[in-house]
Design a protein around this motif. Structure first.
Motif: not given
Length: 292
Positions: A59-79
């Protein structure tokens, strides 16, 4: 009345980019502020969905993967936001009301927060004059547009659905769809600022579209009290499809804005059987102002 504050739930898709261009076009008309809001997935929401039989480490690994993907998407949107702002010329970045009000032109701001998009967008929209939302993607069922429906049903504010491609103009030739319902009355009231400044106005109605309520003659009288003159034009369904007939009539008028009530029938009925709202949401190639 004018539209001074616009909320744009911003995504990194092509539809999101078209919505950003549409929102800025609206802001230029009204000298308004556009607040772009990106809602990141909260990794903590993933844990209850993981189901039984998974270890804590999984579960922690799933949460970490979700966090990474969400952060990457947020960076793309900010760009995306920063590139758009940098190439928009007359638009200033304003992160406070004081800065925005001192500006002589339209302004933009950006915010990225974590949570459930449909909840946050609907709640924040309540203190904006209008929400601008991206058009559903071409391969996306309109029933899955959670943010769009959340704003329609839970914000109490008008919603402007941007077309898939940014329009060349907005609000010069305005059509209002009328069927006598409370929803169409709400849309008519929200459209008054647009109708005042439009160069041409038309009220579209049809026997097959009419619900229990005032007829189109009452609409023209109401608008006259607001010193707005419009013509009433009856449209015909195309192959028994009222939504197609409505869009066809708006295109015949070369409308660059269609204003209408949403879901006069229940949303469930429209999603299962189809309906005017659903047809317009899926097929409109012009900005559509909707109210519920």
């Amino acid at each position: 009345m004018a539209y001074r504050r616009l909320l744009l739930p911003l995504t990194g898709t092509a539809a999101g980019e078209a919505a950003l261009a549409t929102a800025l076009m609206v802001a230029r008309v009204w000298n308004a502020h556009v607040h772009c809001l990106h809602v990141r997935v909260d990794a903590r929401d993933v844990a209850p969905l993981a189901g039984e039989g998974l270890s804590g480490a999984m579960i922690e690994e799933m949460m970490a993967a979700t966090e990474r993907e969400s952060g990457d998407r947020a960076s793309r949107v900010r760009s995306l936001f920063e590139r758009f702002a940098a190439t928009s010329g007359d638009v200033a970045i304003a992160n406070s009301a004081e800065t925005a009000l001192k500006s002589s032109g339209p302004t933009l701001s950006f915010e990225s927060i974590a949570g459930r998009e449909e909840d946050i967008v609907a709640q924040q929209s309540r203190l904006y004059d209008m929400a601008v939302v991206p058009h559903p993607e071409a391969d996306e069922d309109v029933s899955s547009s959670d943010a769009l429906h959340a704003v329609l049903f839970d914000s109490g504010r008008p919603v402007l659905i941007a077309p898939r491609e940014a329009p060349t103009s907005i609000g010069n030739r305005v059509c209002c769809a009328w069927n006598g319902s409370a929803e169409s009355a709400t849309a008519l009231a929200a459209a008054l600022p647009w109708l005042h400044q439009a160069q041409a106005r038309r009220v579209l109605y049809a026997d097959e579209y009419q619900r229990r309520g005032p007829k189109v003659e009452g609409v023209l009288a109401y608008l006259h009290w607001h010193e707005i003159e419009a013509e009433a034009v009856q449209f015909k369904p195309l192959t028994k499809d009222v939504g197609a007939g409505l869009l066809g009539a708006a295109r015949d008028f070369n409308a660059d804005l269609l204003c209408m009530g949403a879901y006069s029938h229940s949303r469930l009925r429209q999603l299962i059987l189809g309906g005017v709202t659903r047809h317009v949401l899926e097929n409109a190639d012009m900005p559509v102002l909707m109210c519920r």
